[in-house]
Every structure is written in structure tokens, then in C-alpha cells.
Motif scaffolding. Sequence first.
Motif, PDB file in Angstrom:
ATOM      1  N   ILE A 295      61.737 -25.995-124.289  1.00  0.00           N
ATOM      2  CA  ILE A 295      63.020 -26.119-123.567  1.00  0.00           C
ATOM      3  C   ILE A 295      63.931 -27.074-124.338  1.00  0.00           C
ATOM      4  O   ILE A 295      63.520 -28.168-124.708  1.00  0.00           O
ATOM      5  CB  ILE A 295      62.815 -26.661-122.135  1.00  0.00           C
ATOM      6  N   LYS A 296      65.161 -26.610-124.568  1.00  0.00           N
ATOM      7  CA  LYS A 296      66.188 -27.469-125.189  1.00  0.00           C
ATOM      8  C   LYS A 296      67.107 -28.001-124.102  1.00  0.00           C
ATOM      9  O   LYS A 296      67.410 -27.273-123.157  1.00  0.00           O
ATOM     10  CB  LYS A 296      67.089 -26.630-126.101  1.00  0.00           C
ATOM     11  N   THR A 297      67.585 -29.211-124.267  1.00  0.00           N
ATOM     12  CA  THR A 297      68.643 -29.732-123.400  1.00  0.00           C
ATOM     13  C   THR A 297      69.896 -29.777-124.271  1.00  0.00           C
ATOM     14  O   THR A 297      69.899 -30.446-125.306  1.00  0.00           O
ATOM     15  CB  THR A 297      68.292 -31.142-122.900  1.00  0.00           C
ATOM     16  N   LYS A 298      70.930 -29.035-123.848  1.00  0.00           N
ATOM     17  CA  LYS A 298      72.098 -28.883-124.738  1.00  0.00           C
ATOM     18  C   LYS A 298      73.379 -29.342-124.070  1.00  0.00           C
ATOM     19  O   LYS A 298      73.620 -28.977-122.900  1.00  0.00           O
ATOM     20  CB  LYS A 298      72.278 -27.406-125.078  1.00  0.00           C
ATOM     21  N   PRO A 299      74.231 -30.058-124.792  1.00  0.00           N
ATOM     22  CA  PRO A 299      75.551 -30.360-124.225  1.00  0.00           C
ATOM     23  C   PRO A 299      76.390 -29.083-124.204  1.00  0.00           C
ATOM     24  O   PRO A 299      76.219 -28.219-125.058  1.00  0.00           O
ATOM     25  CB  PRO A 299      76.130 -31.385-125.202  1.00  0.00           C
ATOM     26  N   VAL A 300      77.282 -28.973-123.230  1.00  0.00           N
ATOM     27  CA  VAL A 300      78.184 -27.820-123.184  1.00  0.00           C
ATOM     28  C   VAL A 300      79.187 -27.958-124.319  1.00  0.00           C
ATOM     29  O   VAL A 300      79.713 -29.053-124.541  1.00  0.00           O
ATOM     30  CB  VAL A 300      78.911 -27.781-121.815  1.00  0.00           C
ATOM     31  N   GLY A 301      79.440 -26.880-125.048  1.00  0.00           N
ATOM     32  CA  GLY A 301      80.432 -26.945-126.126  1.00  0.00           C
ATOM     33  C   GLY A 301      80.055 -26.006-127.248  1.00  0.00           C
ATOM     34  O   GLY A 301      78.888 -25.670-127.403  1.00  0.00           O
ATOM     35  N   LYS A 302      81.052 -25.625-128.040  1.00  0.00           N
ATOM     36  CA  LYS A 302      80.801 -24.627-129.081  1.00  0.00           C
ATOM     37  C   LYS A 302      80.727 -25.215-130.486  1.00  0.00           C
ATOM     38  O   LYS A 302      80.614 -24.498-131.467  1.00  0.00           O
ATOM     39  CB  LYS A 302      81.906 -23.564-129.033  1.00  0.00           C
ATOM     40  N   PHE A 303      80.813 -26.568-130.585  1.00  0.00           N
ATOM     41  CA  PHE A 303      80.820 -27.153-131.932  1.00  0.00           C
ATOM     42  C   PHE A 303      79.421 -27.380-132.470  1.00  0.00           C
ATOM     43  O   PHE A 303      79.243 -27.880-133.563  1.00  0.00           O
ATOM     44  CB  PHE A 303      81.505 -28.522-131.941  1.00  0.00           C
ATOM     45  N   ASP A 304      78.396 -27.097-131.650  1.00  0.00           N
ATOM     46  CA  ASP A 304      77.016 -27.365-132.072  1.00  0.00           C
ATOM     47  C   ASP A 304      76.778 -28.870-132.200  1.00  0.00           C
ATOM     48  O   ASP A 304      76.173 -29.328-133.172  1.00  0.00           O
ATOM     49  CB  ASP A 304      76.723 -26.717-133.432  1.00  0.00           C
ATOM     50  N   ASP A 305      77.271 -29.623-131.234  1.00  0.00           N
ATOM     51  CA  ASP A 305      77.035 -31.071-131.271  1.00  0.00           C
ATOM     52  C   ASP A 305      75.566 -31.339-130.975  1.00  0.00           C
ATOM     53  O   ASP A 305      75.085 -31.028-129.893  1.00  0.00           O
ATOM     54  CB  ASP A 305      77.917 -31.753-130.211  1.00  0.00           C
ATOM     55  N   ARG A 306      74.856 -31.883-131.946  1.00  0.00           N
ATOM     56  CA  ARG A 306      73.456 -32.253-131.730  1.00  0.00           C
ATOM     57  C   ARG A 306      73.265 -33.732-132.070  1.00  0.00           C
ATOM     58  O   ARG A 306      72.234 -34.131-132.569  1.00  0.00           O
ATOM     59  CB  ARG A 306      72.513 -31.409-132.610  1.00  0.00           C
ATOM     60  N   SER A 307      74.317 -34.528-131.812  1.00  0.00           N
ATOM     61  CA  SER A 307      74.146 -35.950-132.088  1.00  0.00           C
ATOM     62  C   SER A 307      73.469 -36.621-130.899  1.00  0.00           C
ATOM     63  O   SER A 307      73.360 -36.045-129.826  1.00  0.00           O
ATOM     64  CB  SER A 307      75.469 -36.629-132.450  1.00  0.00           C
TER      65      SER A 307
END
Length: 365
Positions: A295-307
Motif C-alpha cells: 500500500i502506498k500513501t500518496k499526496p493528491v496532485g499530478k506533479f509526482d511529489d514524493r518528498s
Amino acid sequence: MALRVAVIGGGWYGCHMGLSLKGLGFDVQIFERHDRLLNEASGNNQFRLHLGFHYARHHGTRLQSRDGFMRFMERYPNLSREVAENIYAVPREDSLIDFPTYRLVMTASGLEFRELRENSAGLRGVDGMLLTGERVLLIERARQYFKQNLDGVLHLGTEVESVESVGAHVVVNGEPFDYLIDCTWGHRGGLPIRFFYEPTILLYYECDVPFPAVTMVDGPLCSVYPTEDPNIYTLSSVPHTPLGRFDSSAEARAARDAVTGHVVAEKCAAMEDQISRYLPDFRDRFRFLGPQLAIKTKPVGKFDDRSCYVFRRGRVFTVMSGKIDTIFFAVERVLSFIEAGAGDYSEFGGSLLRQEIAAAAGGER
Ligand SMILES: Cc1cc2nc3c(=O)[nH]c(=O)nc-3n(C[C@H](O)[C@H](O)[C@H](O)COP(=O)(O)OP(=O)(O)OC[C@H]3O[C@@H](n4cnc5c(N)ncnc54)[C@H](O)[C@@H]3O)c2cc1C
């Protein structure tokens, strides 16, 4: 007396956080609900020690990865291995970015690479290729390393069920601590950003002869990446790896645990079709071994922010993990919060903006 710190989660973030704070003299206790470390996303992923080449659309993520990679090599020199030929390729028809722009972005970010004219993988239809120094994480070795070095502070098989703020303490499962650091990748909730849980499927394959790491960028593309076992690889796909999008951890876990053989077969077919566009003999070279679910926890957004982000509420710090290379950033943020003091937002440097606006408005009248 040493400050007492509770860490929830025995993934990469919890282990590194616990070990770093222990080394600095804190009295640390780590709680992990499974019986072994790195059992969730940290042990079920593509095992790539990123340098930033994956993130053409997010500057902050590239910089965190580039710096994190160097620090990882210094701090954990034996927990990754090199990849003999590690290729990032920009496909001519399917990428959202053209090769010269991609190369320029990476150059401007200070990433080192070599441009490739030919490759031993037999890649087709590409606009250009870079050879990078990204590495493979050695997950079983990492498990052993952390288990050994966290001896005495690790509570495996222990779920944190209650957290309460009481006076100058945070009480975790009935035990008082000075601080709590939540390293569950948002699985206890409480992240003050818009995010969602994404169950995922990667596919394990076997290949008898060494094969390069091949990552197609940028956009809804796919990659083949080696693992710690020299003959085993993962196949990942931006459109086919996700198994849904959920607001709660419980729903995401239920969806992950409900994956059937039929779903796996469908994903295999779709992902093999996709990679075969660029590696036409993929099916001849690779044999399917089984799925990997996480399972990934992802921020909403299309920039691929993985910071990586760390949030604070009083004595509780919540880590939103980036990639594994960003573990160092998380520790620094926590230390700077601790150094700054114990108060809540309101009592500690809370916003003076309302007072300033009121004063300015009063002054104008
Ligand atoms: C498919 C996929 C591919 C990926 N590929 C890469 C890659 O190639 N390279 C890379 O750098 N990153 C990759 N990532 C991201 C990477 O896996 C994560 O950034 C990282 O593992 C997060 O670590 P963590 O410690 O924050 O979370 P986790 O590894 O999820 O650990 C959280 C821990 O908290 C425990 N926990 C939760 N609730 C409680 C509780 N109440 N009490 C006690 N314990 C609790 C869980 O059991 C778990 O062990 C990938 C992720 C996925 C899913």
C-alpha cells in the motif's frame, strides 16, 4: 535524564528514526505491530535507491533524492548494491516529455549520468537513454541490520492502540513519553494534507542471465528493476500497478487482501503487453514468479511529489514518508522540532498574522 521517545512503525522510517535518536542518547522505544521489520511498504516495493531520475516533474523530490542517496551511501554502505547497467529511457511515442528536456532537467538538478547510444537490453522506440548510478536496496540485510542494532528498544508484534496527550507527556498504550513519532506512513491517519491510500501490485520475474535495469520515463509508463537476488526482477507499471484509491487505511488493506488469482493474471497480461512495446522479447526472457502486494500513501496532485514531510502537533510528530532515500530529512526535521521546544502550535510561535492585520487596519483608520 534522557528524553523518552516512542516511535510507531518498524519500516525504513521508524527503524532509521529509532536508531538515529538512540545514537544521540534519547531513550527510544519502537512499536511495530508485525513480528518482523520492514514488513509493509518498506519490504514490498521496487527496491530502488533513487537518485532523482524518476521525478522529472518534481524539483523538491529530485533534490531530496540526490542528497539522500549520498547520505544513504555514507550511513548504510552495506545495505545496497550497484546495478551494472541502469537505464532511464524516454520512449518516442508515449512519454510526456521529450528526451532533450528530460536530460536538461536532470543536468540542471546536478545529477550525474552518461548518455547511451546503444543498450544491451534491446530497447525499441526510444528517443534517448541515460545510464545512471542508482542502486538496489538489500532488504533482507537491512532487516537483520536493524534488528541487531535496535536490540532492547524494539517491541515487535505490538500494535499501538491508544495515544493520549496528558500534561507534558504523550501516553502511548498507557506508558508516558516525552514525544511520539508516528512513522506508519499515515496508517494511523492524522496527516494534515490531502492524500489517499493506494494498494499496489508489482510482479516478480525470473531471468537466467543478467539483465539491465530499464525504466521508461516520464508519465504512464513501466520499468523492470533488479532485486537483491541476482536472478529476480520486479515489473512495475504506472497505469497497472495501482489497485484502487481509498480514503481509509482499512479499506485499502481490505482491497489488497482481496486480490485474487484472476486479478493477478489480468495484471500480468496488461503489464507484459505494456513492457513488450519497448522490450519485444520480454516474455521470452522472463518467467513470472508471483505478485508483490503493498500500500502506498500518496499526496493528491499530478506533479509526482514524493518528498518527505514531518508535521507536528504538540508532542506528536507525524512523518509523511517520501522515498527510502529521504529518511535522513525526516530525522533532521524531528530534531529541529524537539530543539525548538515542547509547545503546541498555539503556544509555540503561533501565527501573529491576525494581530498584525488588525494592527495595520487600526493604523490606517
Ligand atoms: C509498489 C511500491 C513501490 C515502491 N518503490 C520504491 C522504490 O523503488 N524506492 C523507494 O525508495 N521507495 C519506494 N516505494 C516507497 C517506499 O516503499 C516507502 O516510501 C517506504 O517504505 C515508507 O516507509 P515507512 O517506514 O514510512 O512505512 P512502512 O514501510 O509502511 O512502515 C510503517 C510501519 O508501521 C506499522 N504500523 C502501522 N500502524 C501501526 C500501529 N498502530 N502500531 C504498530 N505498528 C504500526 C506497519 O506495520 C509498518 O510496518 C515504493 C512503494 C510501493 C508501495
